[in-house]
Design an enzyme around this catalytic site. Sequence first.
Site, short mmCIF file in Angstrom:
data_model
loop_
_atom_site.label_atom_id
_atom_site.label_comp_id
_atom_site.label_asym_id
_atom_site.label_seq_id
_atom_site.Cartn_x
_atom_site.Cartn_y
_atom_site.Cartn_z
N LYS A 1 0.85 -1.21 0.00
CA LYS A 1 0.00 0.00 0.00
C LYS A 1 0.88 1.24 0.00
O LYS A 1 1.71 1.42 0.90
CB LYS A 1 -0.92 0.00 1.23
CG LYS A 1 -1.73 1.29 1.42
CD LYS A 1 -2.68 1.21 2.62
CE LYS A 1 -3.34 2.56 2.90
NZ LYS A 1 -4.23 2.55 4.07
N ASP B 1 -2.69 10.13 3.81
CA ASP B 1 -4.09 9.74 3.97
C ASP B 1 -4.81 10.74 4.86
O ASP B 1 -4.77 10.64 6.08
CB ASP B 1 -4.17 8.33 4.57
CG ASP B 1 -5.61 7.86 4.74
OD1 ASP B 1 -6.52 8.52 4.21
OD2 ASP B 1 -5.80 6.82 5.42
N LYS C 1 -10.23 12.82 8.29
CA LYS C 1 -9.79 12.35 9.60
C LYS C 1 -9.76 13.52 10.58
O LYS C 1 -9.61 14.66 10.17
CB LYS C 1 -8.36 11.80 9.49
CG LYS C 1 -8.27 10.44 8.85
CD LYS C 1 -6.83 9.94 8.85
CE LYS C 1 -6.73 8.58 8.18
NZ LYS C 1 -7.41 7.49 8.88
N ASP D 1 1.41 6.22 5.68
CA ASP D 1 0.47 5.29 5.06
C ASP D 1 1.04 4.63 3.79
O ASP D 1 0.35 3.88 3.12
CB ASP D 1 -0.85 6.01 4.76
CG ASP D 1 -2.05 5.11 4.93
OD1 ASP D 1 -1.92 4.05 5.56
OD2 ASP D 1 -3.14 5.46 4.41
N ASP E 1 -12.34 7.15 3.77
CA ASP E 1 -11.12 6.88 4.55
C ASP E 1 -10.75 5.39 4.53
O ASP E 1 -9.65 5.03 4.96
CB ASP E 1 -11.34 7.35 5.99
CG ASP E 1 -10.03 7.51 6.75
OD1 ASP E 1 -8.96 7.47 6.10
OD2 ASP E 1 -10.07 7.67 7.98
N GLU F 1 -9.63 3.74 2.16
CA GLU F 1 -9.11 3.87 0.79
C GLU F 1 -8.06 2.81 0.47
O GLU F 1 -7.85 2.50 -0.70
CB GLU F 1 -8.52 5.27 0.58
CG GLU F 1 -7.06 5.47 1.02
CD GLU F 1 -6.83 5.25 2.52
OE1 GLU F 1 -7.80 5.34 3.28
OE2 GLU F 1 -5.68 4.98 2.92
N ARG G 1 -7.98 -0.41 0.90
CA ARG G 1 -8.54 -1.58 0.22
C ARG G 1 -8.97 -1.24 -1.21
O ARG G 1 -8.98 -2.10 -2.08
CB ARG G 1 -9.70 -2.14 1.06
CG ARG G 1 -10.82 -1.16 1.29
CD ARG G 1 -11.71 -1.55 2.47
NE ARG G 1 -11.16 -1.12 3.75
CZ ARG G 1 -11.75 -1.33 4.92
NH1 ARG G 1 -12.89 -1.98 4.98
NH2 ARG G 1 -11.20 -0.90 6.03
N1 BES Z 1 -4.40 4.35 6.92
C1 BES Z 1 -5.57 4.11 7.69
C2 BES Z 1 -5.35 3.07 8.76
C3 BES Z 1 -4.61 3.53 10.00
C4 BES Z 1 -5.25 4.30 10.94
C5 BES Z 1 -3.33 3.13 10.22
C6 BES Z 1 -4.59 4.69 12.08
C7 BES Z 1 -2.66 3.50 11.38
C8 BES Z 1 -3.30 4.28 12.30
C9 BES Z 1 -6.70 3.59 6.79
O1 BES Z 1 -6.72 4.10 5.50
C10 BES Z 1 -7.98 4.02 7.44
O2 BES Z 1 -8.21 5.19 7.51
N2 BES Z 1 -8.76 3.05 7.89
C11 BES Z 1 -9.98 3.34 8.54
C12 BES Z 1 -11.01 2.35 8.06
C13 BES Z 1 -12.41 2.68 8.50
C14 BES Z 1 -12.89 3.94 7.84
C15 BES Z 1 -13.29 1.51 8.14
C16 BES Z 1 -9.75 3.21 10.04
O3 BES Z 1 -9.00 2.32 10.45
O4 BES Z 1 -10.27 4.04 10.77
ZN ZN Z 2 -4.91 4.69 4.76
MN MN Z 3 -7.79 5.95 5.42
#
Ligand code: BES
Ligand code: ZN
Ligand code: MN
Length: 495
Positions: free
Chosen positions: A265, A270, A277, A288, A347, A349, A351
């Site tokens: 990835k 992000d 966020k 990210d 968010d 994104e 996947r």
């Molecule tokens: N890059 C983030 C995941 C992440 C969050 C990694 C915090 C490390 C610390 C990912 O793109 C994301 O935002 N995931 C969301 C998914 C949710 C919207 C289903 C998450 O984990 O909040």
């Molecule tokens: Zn992300």
């Molecule tokens: Mn995200």
Amino acid sequence: MEFSIKQSSPEKQHSGCVVVGVYEDGKLSPEAQALDKAAAHQLSDLVARGDLDGKTGSTLLLHHANGSAAERVLLVGLGKAAEFGAKQYLDALGAVFNALKKTAVKDAALFLTDLAVKERDENWKIKQAVLAAAESGYRCDQLKSKPAAAPTLRKILLGCADKPKAAAQQALEQAAATAHGMKLAKDLGNLPGNVCTPTYLADQAETLAKKYKLKATVLEEKDMQKLGMHSLLSVTRGSHQPAKLITLEYHGGDKKHKPVVLVGKGITFDSGGISLKPGAEMDEMKYDMCGAASVLGTMQAIAEMKLKLNVVAVIPSCENMPGGSASKPGDIVTSMSGKTIEILNTDAEGRLILCDALTYAGKFEPDTVVDIATLTGACVIALGHVATGLFSNQDKLAGELLAAGEQAHDRAWQLPLWEDYQPLLDSNFADMQNIGGRAGGTITAACFLSRFAKDYRWAHLDIAGTAWKSGKEKGATGRPVPLLTQYLINLANSK
Ligand code: BES
Ligand code: ZN
Ligand code: MN
């Protein structure tokens, strides 16, 4: 940093600093005993006086110890002899390099790899010593106006009682290559989003290709349009930076052998997109792209080792930004596989870019595909910062990755990919939605990916908790380069 391994005696070693261990009960390790004998019991006297309690990680630095050919002697506490295991050994190494950092020593000779460590062999001890040295010497001052003075410690010798076997020399070289790969992964991870853009990552892949004679290919947005990667492209819509799909091919094995494909990835920032966020710690979303960085680090490591196997890196890379043309919650896109996706949260994104990269990976007729992603905050809640989350559609592959993680001390923990979780991704309007709700968030993210990885053996590593550290020690860790590299070493050895 330079590493070597040599048969030698601690008292005869000419060096800036000789390092030996002392147990908590005051018992000297065999190497410390040899020094003590040459020093007319100077060391055992110091321990008897109580100047070193021998607790794991305690240290005592001596200058011009009697009978020693070295400028300094560093004693390091090992804890109780009966409890001396992997953790104690690693803690002692950490303490050694911390103590050495405070001196002006240029070269050190460590007499620690002959110590008996529970359930670990010599090669493991050698590898960990090299990785600990590299870790302690790492700094990120690429963007400071005046870089701090370079660390003085440049040479590490691992001293051992017997002539080192060929395997020990190989373990040392493999560890050094792994450390170099981790450094690349850390450097890329630590760079800010305004420097480390998708274009920058593509340039890095091309630089690696030139240096190690790999084949780099960079697909532009128009190429991705033609391939029908509308899921990936939906993520980049709000960004002014062009998205890139980077591939890097290493052919070290027989032409007939199908490759392992590593998918990383590469979201270079992000923000969450329209599902923005919260502001606190949002800067950390520059990390990210650590999946991509670990894939590039691993490619460099295996190329340096000249491993005899074929590996392809596939890196989907873009930014996730809000904007007038950004994707909106509720938008529906068609992925390269033809499956349609309702984007309920912009968010989620990772996947969305990975699903198209996984479909694209099929083009290489892979033996195995492993994707590596900072995918979910939920993984940090589940496993903290110790273990990487592991999923696989084949238990044998899961076992091999778990074992490699143990071997490299870059551990993962398997989570279930049961069918029972799949309905959480049902959508009223498309083939699936991109989120499965708060419960089991790491698992539903993996379930989403699994739908695009049906044609081959596949594993997914969620490194959200392990790719970087927050707080005062903020910085990329270089994980899971050790796990991936070890997995590929084991695979090459089994061929
Ligand atoms: N890059 C983030 C995941 C992440 C969050 C990694 C915090 C490390 C610390 C990912 O793109 C994301 O935002 N995931 C969301 C998914 C949710 C919207 C289903 C998450 O984990 O909040
Ligand atoms: Zn992300
Ligand atoms: Mn995200």
